[in-house]
Design an enzyme around this catalytic site. Structure first.
Site, PDB file in Angstrom:
ATOM      1  N   GLU A 271       7.049  10.531 -38.451  1.00 30.19           N
ATOM      2  CA  GLU A 271       5.769  10.436 -37.780  1.00 30.19           C
ATOM      3  C   GLU A 271       5.566   8.986 -37.347  1.00 30.19           C
ATOM      4  OE1 GLU A 271       2.001  12.147 -38.866  1.00 30.19           O
ATOM      5  OE2 GLU A 271       2.909  13.839 -39.440  1.00 30.19           O
ATOM      6  N   GLU A 325      -4.288  17.285 -29.586  1.00 26.74           N
ATOM      7  CA  GLU A 325      -4.490  18.435 -30.287  1.00 26.74           C
ATOM      8  C   GLU A 325      -6.202  18.755 -30.493  1.00 26.74           C
ATOM      9  OE1 GLU A 325      -1.757  19.682 -33.496  1.00 26.74           O
ATOM     10  OE2 GLU A 325      -1.355  17.594 -33.253  1.00 26.74           O
ATOM     11  N   LYS A 328      -8.009  19.754 -33.878  1.00 28.82           N
ATOM     12  CA  LYS A 328      -7.893  19.102 -35.300  1.00 28.82           C
ATOM     13  C   LYS A 328      -9.116  18.291 -35.822  1.00 28.82           C
ATOM     14  CE  LYS A 328      -4.260  16.662 -36.389  1.00 28.82           C
ATOM     15  NZ  LYS A 328      -2.967  15.583 -36.456  1.00 28.82           N
ATOM     16  N   GLU A 334      -7.556  11.588 -34.297  1.00 25.56           N
ATOM     17  CA  GLU A 334      -6.757  12.721 -34.698  1.00 25.56           C
ATOM     18  C   GLU A 334      -6.514  13.535 -33.249  1.00 25.56           C
ATOM     19  OE1 GLU A 334      -5.105  13.495 -37.319  1.00 25.56           O
ATOM     20  OE2 GLU A 334      -5.612  11.519 -38.314  1.00 25.56           O
TER      21      GLU A 334
END
Length: 391
Positions: A271, A325, A328, A334
């Site tokens: 990542e 997203e 999250k 995030e």
């Protein structure tokens, strides 16, 4: 069925000099560029719509964080190479029960082969160094049981077993040469690395210059974190100069591995990315920096070169992530690591003419749908143009 090495049943004198190879080295990464497909959101396209997006982009390497069957079915016959995940919540059961591990591999891997090209299983995510200490002792057992399951099913020559680590496993990482595993992590990490060394697995690292920068923006040069021109740092022990933080983070992991006695293990970045939005205290989380990081990272990976300390080990990285997203938890950052927004438009300008975020010439999925065309068409349109730059 797995691809087995052919064993000849007749004697040949050459066998006196060239012993048979016992097993093949698993290669779970093609090229240098991959992407994480996170799905903690209630507004992103379906897996069926993501497939043409990825294929048009010519992104071959994909990681998911579970083994969702709708994703695996959608990826069947696509040629995409996918690493599936065994979640942290499943570790205790898989460690304690080899039969459960065998059934998990049968149900979530074997049953989708060969149509879906599953090339790896990530057993847990950022377990060691994490807050749930109860899982630390379960990780190795789960890894061994999952590997033994692949071996029993004759899949061990095509499925790579790994686990991703955060920087929380390190006691320090600056300068890179000083990096070592934390004492409390080391007792769990060393036997895990010994097993990975035996089966030929890499050390998987989630490396975020973004997180390092926002933790100490007054002391860290933003240009160093973003691959921009800078004086960089000098490591006196390695006697090496670093002009970007990602290379330094990777070499810090190599230094920790060397300190633990694992000089030949490869580091793969599972990542990395940069948030395009964040809370007020997340200095540097903005569209401009996200664009700069991902654009320069693409150029860095395209060079297909190693790090200063390991120049022969070509850097390979999975970008985080395809989409923002919205579900999250945690800070605003995030929810804003995606190269794409939920409607398929780009999250930020990455240098394409006519494809600037918010440009009226860029058709969103909603607009395309209203004009009677498919959502998949819009997604292909957006990402095809994006990846012309990346590749």
């Amino acid at each position: 069925m797995a691809n087995h090495i052919v064993c000849f049943h007749f004697f040949h004198p050459l066998f006196l000099f060239f012993p048979l190879i016992a097993s093949l080295t698993v290669q779970a990464f093609t090229g240098t560029y991959g992407i994480n497909y996170g799905r903690i959101a209630n507004n992103i396209p379906s897996p069926d719509e993501v497939v043409p997006l990825l294929r048009a982009a010519k992104i071959k390497n994909v990681r998911i964080y579970d083994a969702d069957h709708s994703v695996l079915e959608a990826f069947s016959g696509t040629g995409l190479e996918i690493v599936v995940g065994l979640t942290n919540g499943q570790l205790q059961d898989m460690s304690a029960n080899a039969d459960h591990a065998l059934n998990w591999v049968k149900d979530n891997v074997q049953s989708f082969l060969p149509g879906t090209h599953i090339v790896g299983i990530a057993v847990g995510n950022e377990v060691l160094g994490g807050d749930d200490l109860s899982l630390w002792g379960d990780l190795l057992g789960a890894v061994k049981n999952i590997y033994n399951a692949t071996k029993k099913l004759h899949l061990d020559d095509r499925i790579e077993i790994s686990t991703a680590n955060s920087f929380a496993v390190f006691a320090n990482s600056y300068p890179p040469s000083s990096c070592k595993f934390k004492d409390n992590v080391r007792q769990y990490m060393k036997p895990l690395l010994e097993f990975f060394s035996q089966i030929g697995s890499p050390f998987c690292l989630n490396a975020y210059p973004f997180l390092a920068y926002i933790s100490d923006p007054d002391q860290i040069d933003i240009n160093y974190a973003l691959f921009k021109p800078t004086k960089g740092i000098y490591d006196p022990e390695f006697r090496l100069h670093y002009d970007n933080m990602l290379d330094a983070q990777i070499d810090a992991a190599y230094a920790a591995l060397e300190d633990a006695g694992f000089h030949k293990m490869e580091v793969i970045v599972t990542e990395t990315g940069w948030a395009s939005d964040g809370d007020q205290n997340e200095v540097g989380a903005n569209v401009s920096n996200a664009r700069t990081y991902n654009y320069n990272l693409r150029k860095r990976l395209a060079k297909k070169k190693g790090t200063p300390h390991r120049p022969k080990n070509v850097v390979k990285a999975y970008i985080f992530a395809i989409f923002n997203e919205n579900s999250k938890p945690g800070p605003t950052s995030e929810r804003n690591f995606g190269l794409f927004k939920a409607d398929g438009t780009i999250s930020y300008d990455i240098g394409f003419h006519g494809l600037n975020a918010g440009d009226s010439s860029l058709l969103s999925l909603k607009n395309i749908k209203n004009q009677g065309l498919s959502q998949s068409y819009a997604m292909v349109f957006s990402i095809s143009a994006l990846m012309l730059l990346i590749f």
